[in-house]
Write a protein that holds these residues in place. Structure first.
Motif, PDB file in Angstrom:
ATOM      1  N   LYS A   7      25.552  12.968  22.809  1.00 39.30           N
ATOM      2  CA  LYS A   7      26.665  12.646  22.404  1.00 39.30           C
ATOM      3  C   LYS A   7      27.839  14.219  22.991  1.00 39.30           C
ATOM      4  CE  LYS A   7      25.297  10.465  18.178  1.00 39.30           C
ATOM      5  NZ  LYS A   7      25.054  10.713  17.058  1.00 39.30           N
ATOM      6  N   PRO A   8      28.913  14.405  23.350  1.00 40.97           N
ATOM      7  CA  PRO A   8      29.271  15.361  23.236  1.00 40.97           C
ATOM      8  C   PRO A   8      29.136  15.747  22.016  1.00 40.97           C
ATOM      9  CG  PRO A   8      30.855  13.643  23.154  1.00 40.97           C
ATOM     10  CD  PRO A   8      29.590  13.033  23.034  1.00 40.97           C
ATOM     11  N   ALA A   9      29.318  17.523  22.275  1.00 40.29           N
ATOM     12  CA  ALA A   9      29.195  18.889  21.494  1.00 40.29           C
ATOM     13  C   ALA A   9      30.442  18.323  19.963  1.00 40.29           C
ATOM     14  CB  ALA A   9      29.311  20.064  21.763  1.00 40.29           C
ATOM     15  N   PRO A  10      30.155  18.614  18.794  1.00 44.16           N
ATOM     16  CA  PRO A  10      30.568  18.198  17.533  1.00 44.16           C
ATOM     17  C   PRO A  10      31.978  19.219  17.664  1.00 44.16           C
ATOM     18  CG  PRO A  10      28.932  19.128  16.378  1.00 44.16           C
ATOM     19  CD  PRO A  10      28.259  19.444  18.145  1.00 44.16           C
ATOM     20  N   LEU A  11      32.807  19.680  17.476  1.00 40.14           N
ATOM     21  CA  LEU A  11      34.190  19.848  17.425  1.00 40.14           C
ATOM     22  C   LEU A  11      34.637  20.429  16.314  1.00 40.14           C
ATOM     23  CD1 LEU A  11      37.060  19.977  19.090  1.00 40.14           C
ATOM     24  CD2 LEU A  11      37.890  18.044  18.456  1.00 40.14           C
ATOM     25  N   PHE A  12      33.956  19.098  15.133  1.00 38.33           N
ATOM     26  CA  PHE A  12      34.469  19.733  13.413  1.00 38.33           C
ATOM     27  C   PHE A  12      32.853  19.602  13.331  1.00 38.33           C
ATOM     28  CE2 PHE A  12      38.513  18.151  14.603  1.00 38.33           C
ATOM     29  CZ  PHE A  12      39.625  20.134  14.752  1.00 38.33           C
ATOM     30  N   HIS A  13      32.556  20.457  12.182  1.00 35.84           N
ATOM     31  CA  HIS A  13      31.060  20.592  11.329  1.00 35.84           C
ATOM     32  C   HIS A  13      31.000  21.310   9.740  1.00 35.84           C
ATOM     33  CE1 HIS A  13      27.113  19.347  11.020  1.00 35.84           C
ATOM     34  NE2 HIS A  13      26.748  20.338  11.090  1.00 35.84           N
ATOM     35  N   PHE A  14      31.264  20.021   8.858  1.00 32.60           N
ATOM     36  CA  PHE A  14      30.703  20.863   7.697  1.00 32.60           C
ATOM     37  C   PHE A  14      29.545  20.384   7.215  1.00 32.60           C
ATOM     38  CE2 PHE A  14      35.553  19.925   8.182  1.00 32.60           C
ATOM     39  CZ  PHE A  14      35.955  20.975   7.413  1.00 32.60           C
ATOM     40  N   GLN A  15      28.706  21.082   6.556  1.00 38.86           N
ATOM     41  CA  GLN A  15      27.568  21.037   6.174  1.00 38.86           C
ATOM     42  C   GLN A  15      27.560  21.239   4.604  1.00 38.86           C
ATOM     43  OE1 GLN A  15      24.214  22.552   8.040  1.00 38.86           O
ATOM     44  NE2 GLN A  15      22.939  19.735   7.825  1.00 38.86           N
ATOM     45  N   GLY A  16      27.467  21.067   3.279  1.00 38.30           N
ATOM     46  CA  GLY A  16      27.613  21.243   2.182  1.00 38.30           C
ATOM     47  C   GLY A  16      28.767  22.206   1.897  1.00 38.30           C
ATOM     48  N   ALA A  17      29.917  21.417   2.657  1.00 43.24           N
ATOM     49  CA  ALA A  17      30.874  22.642   2.487  1.00 43.24           C
ATOM     50  C   ALA A  17      31.688  22.480   1.021  1.00 43.24           C
ATOM     51  CB  ALA A  17      32.061  22.730   3.832  1.00 43.24           C
ATOM     52  N   ARG A  18      32.555  23.718   0.681  1.00 43.33           N
ATOM     53  CA  ARG A  18      33.210  23.204  -0.465  1.00 43.33           C
ATOM     54  C   ARG A  18      34.636  23.603   0.264  1.00 43.33           C
ATOM     55  NH1 ARG A  18      36.216  27.137  -2.931  1.00 43.33           N
ATOM     56  NH2 ARG A  18      37.443  26.433  -5.160  1.00 43.33           N
ATOM     57  N   LEU A  19      35.408  22.608  -0.424  1.00 42.28           N
ATOM     58  CA  LEU A  19      37.125  23.257   0.476  1.00 42.28           C
ATOM     59  C   LEU A  19      37.778  23.046  -1.192  1.00 42.28           C
ATOM     60  CD1 LEU A  19      37.027  20.590   3.014  1.00 42.28           C
ATOM     61  CD2 LEU A  19      36.352  23.090   3.651  1.00 42.28           C
ATOM     62  N   GLY A  20      38.917  23.735  -1.421  1.00 44.03           N
ATOM     63  CA  GLY A  20      39.772  23.201  -2.255  1.00 44.03           C
ATOM     64  C   GLY A  20      41.084  24.537  -1.999  1.00 44.03           C
ATOM     65  N   LEU A  30      31.356  18.928   0.923  1.00 47.18           N
ATOM     66  CA  LEU A  30      31.810  17.691   2.453  1.00 47.18           C
ATOM     67  C   LEU A  30      30.431  18.217   3.672  1.00 47.18           C
ATOM     68  CD1 LEU A  30      33.773  15.808   3.388  1.00 47.18           C
ATOM     69  CD2 LEU A  30      34.328  18.351   4.731  1.00 47.18           C
ATOM     70  N   ASP A  31      29.927  16.371   3.844  1.00 50.51           N
ATOM     71  CA  ASP A  31      29.028  16.694   5.376  1.00 50.51           C
ATOM     72  C   ASP A  31      30.217  15.648   6.404  1.00 50.51           C
ATOM     73  OD1 ASP A  31      26.978  18.222   4.293  1.00 50.51           O
ATOM     74  OD2 ASP A  31      26.664  16.812   2.596  1.00 50.51           O
ATOM     75  N   LEU A  32      30.886  16.266   6.970  1.00 52.36           N
ATOM     76  CA  LEU A  32      31.165  15.672   7.869  1.00 52.36           C
ATOM     77  C   LEU A  32      30.947  16.405   9.718  1.00 52.36           C
ATOM     78  CD1 LEU A  32      33.455  13.728   8.371  1.00 52.36           C
ATOM     79  CD2 LEU A  32      35.252  15.697   8.210  1.00 52.36           C
ATOM     80  N   THR A  33      31.144  15.278  10.451  1.00 53.01           N
ATOM     81  CA  THR A  33      30.973  15.830  12.148  1.00 53.01           C
ATOM     82  C   THR A  33      31.923  14.822  12.616  1.00 53.01           C
ATOM     83  OG1 THR A  33      28.347  16.153  11.587  1.00 53.01           O
ATOM     84  CG2 THR A  33      29.919  16.032  13.656  1.00 53.01           C
ATOM     85  N   ILE A  34      32.607  15.678  12.787  1.00 54.90           N
ATOM     86  CA  ILE A  34      33.623  15.094  14.653  1.00 54.90           C
ATOM     87  C   ILE A  34      33.317  15.891  15.558  1.00 54.90           C
ATOM     88  CG2 ILE A  34      36.201  14.409  15.122  1.00 54.90           C
ATOM     89  CD1 ILE A  34      36.223  14.154  12.083  1.00 54.90           C
ATOM     90  N   ARG A  35      33.342  15.089  16.598  1.00 54.43           N
ATOM     91  CA  ARG A  35      32.755  15.357  18.354  1.00 54.43           C
ATOM     92  C   ARG A  35      34.332  15.193  19.115  1.00 54.43           C
ATOM     93  NH1 ARG A  35      27.911  15.556  18.408  1.00 54.43           N
ATOM     94  NH2 ARG A  35      26.128  15.029  16.498  1.00 54.43           N
ATOM     95  N   ARG A  36      33.951  16.237  19.920  1.00 49.62           N
ATOM     96  CA  ARG A  36      35.141  16.120  21.578  1.00 49.62           C
ATOM     97  C   ARG A  36      35.239  14.660  21.093  1.00 49.62           C
ATOM     98  NH1 ARG A  36      37.749  20.755  23.859  1.00 49.62           N
ATOM     99  NH2 ARG A  36      39.684  19.239  24.624  1.00 49.62           N
ATOM    100  N   GLY A  37      36.522  13.501  21.408  1.00 53.42           N
ATOM    101  CA  GLY A  37      36.788  13.136  22.014  1.00 53.42           C
ATOM    102  C   GLY A  37      37.277  11.669  21.543  1.00 53.42           C
ATOM    103  N   GLU A  38      37.581  12.230  19.995  1.00 48.73           N
ATOM    104  CA  GLU A  38      37.444  11.091  19.251  1.00 48.73           C
ATOM    105  C   GLU A  38      38.324  10.886  18.370  1.00 48.73           C
ATOM    106  OE1 GLU A  38      33.327  10.059  15.701  1.00 48.73           O
ATOM    107  OE2 GLU A  38      33.459  11.950  16.574  1.00 48.73           O
ATOM    108  N   THR A  39      38.566   9.595  18.021  1.00 48.52           N
ATOM    109  CA  THR A  39      40.254   9.607  16.952  1.00 48.52           C
ATOM    110  C   THR A  39      39.928   9.093  15.652  1.00 48.52           C
ATOM    111  OG1 THR A  39      41.181   7.540  18.673  1.00 48.52           O
ATOM    112  CG2 THR A  39      41.561   9.054  19.170  1.00 48.52           C
TER     113      THR A  39
END
Lengths: 226, 498
Positions: A7-20, A30-39
């Motif tokens: 898989k391509p390397a993660p472009l964005f990565h959140f693990q248990g992140a608090r956003l506000g 927030l748990d979320l991973t978006i990789r390079r090449g994804e739309t």
């Protein structure tokens, strides 16, 4: 999915992140991973945290991101030319930028005109944004993001003021010019047609995250039910 | 690809207007006498610097008295001016009231002082009226405009009857009360400066000792007086409490009662004889009067108006450049905490120092020419506009990926606040002209120079005509500035320009 597929390397990565914003929490964990090449299309009712998430994504990879925020944030008294050119300020020296403000060179005009042409703004290139329609202003904002010439597009409702066909055409064209994209939007059909992956948000939680090929409009409707 | 860069933008209109004003300013600089006639300004500046670092608070006899007089004139002047101005604001829709208010405020406090002194002498009454008369005109305009812009709905919602007074106190006054209070506070600050400056024409306020100290080279003593004035103005917000106001006013009335010390005959003689043009007094007809006016025009009014215009336009250009250069120092969109603190300090010092004193100071340093006047007006007004522009920039929200530094300034910030900046500048133009005329008292050949000379020669008929010429010049510049603002559709969007 086979284990040996790289898989391509993660472009964005959140693990248990608090956003506000300040003390107000929008995403608790927030748990979320978006990789390079994804739309990715971000869907969800107003206030579900789309803009907050986009801002957090931008903070993670600022140098890679072309940014097209919702409140268009154009400089209304300047021309379409200068507003588009502004996306590329970081690419040129300060002296050259100041010159462009007073008297742009032919090559600067041409490079911006190419972007404007693709957006159907050739006629209005030297008109100030405060004399344009909402749709034209929105296309200018998209032009500014395009002229940034960075590989990852982060956009917040970039085609909401355009009609269906024009929106689809411009969005497709814009996505082609970036290798990855995360775009917040309301138009569910457009999300399914133009993006590989759809993330649905509700009250600061990703309640839906799937390849768009596996989703139907009815699946997306559930996001907006009270 | 065809290249057409005919910009059809809102910014282009402002750029064109600024270009013309800038060109006029450059032409003014070309015409202006900018000579430095002092042989060694650097050494003098060092001596002033040493004085500023070692203020001498005991050198001036009667510092306390001068301070009390300065405060008393300012308080009584503002109180009277605000009261009269408020009454005039109630009938602001009348043309005659507007014209009258415009004329009295076009005459500078110092000119009023020079005129009044002939009747009421070097008295408290002269000081109080010199402030109260022009301020009544200013208050009438500002309060009148507050009333015009206030929401008419509350008054419209009241039952329709003839109790106009209750209607006013219930549905009109509350809407503008806070603005009026804030503006009166600001005007008191201006009045303190004006009161101090009245010392330059002989009234017993801080300016009297300030002039003596600086003229005689006692910079330590002068610095102390300057610091006292700064302290007075900068601590205004601390001690100016609405509840204490009656007390302050009472104290100032007891300290310096504005009593009429002259005789009625003096007033009558002044108005019916001294102010009457010389040829009419000696029984001449209209042709003699025409000749007299013609001579006055070619010898004094013409050159005076020309020099006033040249100095004013050059000062306007310098003001604009300084304001554009200085406002980022105080704006939260640029720099860091330390640079903003420094910028704040510079702007406060320049704003607080009266431009008349700055001009006097530069005259001592550089010798007589237009340069001291241009520098003084440019620095003082530039700091005021930089401050207002920086305050306005606080309301801008830039996008997250906005450029930084010079790029941010040129592309994001300047275009957005340019209409406000230009409106501030054009509003202040009238005040620059007013101050330019009065700088003549210091020896710069603007209209004030001829006014001051005619007073010294007891030719008050000339004084009157020359003062009317400054009024006409001011009204003309004001009308032009208003026309330009209307044409460019500029407004300060609810930010009143002091």
């Amino acid at each position: 999915m086979s284990a040996c597929q790289s898989k391509p390397a993660p472009l964005f990565h959140f693990q248990g992140a608090r956003l506000g914003h300040g003390r107000e929490t929008v995403f608790a964990a927030l748990d979320l991973t978006i990789r390079r090449g994804e739309t990715v299309a971000l869907l969800g009712p107003s206030g579900s945290g789309k803009s907050t998430l986009l801002a957090a994504l931008r903070r993670q990879q600022e140098p890679l991101c072309a940014w097209c925020p919702q409140e268009q944030a154009l400089v209304p008294m300047l021309s379409v030319f200068h507003n588009i050119y502004m996306g590329g300020l970081h690419r040129f020296g300060t002296w050259r930028n100041l010159r462009a403000l007073v008297r742009p060179t032919p090559s600067q005009c041409d490079s911006v005109a190419r972007v404007a042409e693709a957006l159907g703004l050739s006629e209005k290139l030297y008109t100030s944004v405060d004399r344009l329609s909402g749709g034209q202003a929105q296309r200018t904002a998209l032009g500014r993001a395009l002229f940034t010439e960075r590989p990852v597009l982060l956009a917040d409702e970039p085609v909401s003021n355009l009609d269906e066909h024009q929106g689809m055409a411009l969005l497709g064209d814009t996505l082609e010019r970036h290798d990855s994209a995360v775009v917040a939007m309301h138009d569910r059909a457009l999300a399914l047609a133009c993006f590989q992956r759809v993330i649905g948000l509700r009250h600061g939680e990703p309640v839906l995250d799937a390849p768009s090929s596996t989703l139907t409009l009815a699946d997306l409707d559930t996001l907006y039910r009270p | 690809m065809k290249r057409t860069t005919a910009f059809n933008t809102t910014a282009a209109g402002w750029r064109r207007a600024s270009g013309w004003l800038g060109l006029a300013g450059l032409a003014a600089f070309a015409c202006a006498d900018l000579a430095v006639t002092r042989s060694n300004p650097g050494a003098e500046l060092l001596r002033v610097g040493a004085g500023l670092l070692q203020p001498d608070f005991v050198a001036t006899d009667g510092l306390g008295r001068a301070l009390a007089n300065t405060l008393a004139f300012a308080f009584q002047g503002v109180a009277l001016g605000a009261a009269v101005g408020f009454l005039l604001a109630l009938v602001w829709h009348r043309r005659a009231v507007r014209a009258g208010a415009a004329s009295v405020r076009a005459i500078h406090e110092l000119f009023w002082g020079l005129l009044l002194m002939q009747v009421t002498g070097l008295s408290t009454l002269t000081g109080v009226l010199a402030i109260a008369l022009p301020y009544a005109g200013i208050f009438a305009k500002v309060f009148g405009e507050f009333l015009e812009e206030a929401d008419p709905a509350p008054a419209g919602a009241l039952a329709d009857d003839r109790r106009r007074l209750s209607r006013f106190f219930y549905a009109r006054l509350p809407l503008i009360w806070a603005s009026c209070k804030a503006y009166t506070g600001y005007r008191l600050e201006c009045a303190l400066r004006a009161s101090a400056i009245l010392g330059f024409i002989g009234l017993p306020t801080l300016g009297f000792h300030l002039e003596t100290a600086f003229r005689e080279g006692h910079y330590g003593a002068g610095a102390a007086l300057l610091y006292v004035l700064f302290l007075l103005i900068l601590t205004l917000r601390l001690w100016l409490r609405p509840l204490l106001l009656p007390l302050y006013l009472l104290a100032s009335l007891i300290w310096a009662p504005p009593l009429w010390q002259g005789s009625l005959e003096t007033l009558v003689r002044f108005v019916t004889q001294d102010l009457v043009p010389a040829p009419l007094k000696s029984g001449g007809g209209l042709s003699e009067l025409g000749l007299w006016l013609g001579n006055l025009w070619s010898e004094q009014i013409g050159p005076g108006v020309w020099h006033t215009l040249v100095l004013g336009l050059a000062a306007l250009l310098l003001t604009a450049l300084l304001a554009l250069l200085l406002f980022p120092l105080r704006s939260p969109l640029f720099g860091n905490r330390a640079s903003r603190a420094l910028g704040h300090l510079i702007l406060v010092v320049l704003r607080t120092t009266p431009e008349f004193f700055l001009a006097f100071f530069f005259l001592i340093l550089l010798g007589p020419s237009m340069l001291p006047g241009i520098l003084a007006l440019g620095l003082h007004t530039g700091a005021i506009i930089a401050h207002l522009t920086a305050r306005f920039s606080e309301t801008l929200t830039l996008r997250a990926d906005s450029a930084r530094g010079i790029n941010r300034y040129a592309f994001e910030v300047l275009p957005r606040l340019y209409p406000n900046f230009l409106a501030f500048l054009l509003y202040r133009w009238e005040i620059i002209m007013r101050e330019t005329a009065v700088l003549g008292i210091l020896g710069i050949h603007t209209l004030g120079f001829y006014i001051d000379s005619s007073v010294a020669e007891f030719r008050f008929d000339r004084t009157l005509v020359l003062i009317l010429a400054t009024v006409a010049l001011n009204l003309g510049v004001d009308a032009f500035s208003r026309w330009l603002r209307g044409r460019l559709r500029l407004s300060t969007q609810g930010h009143p320009v002091p």
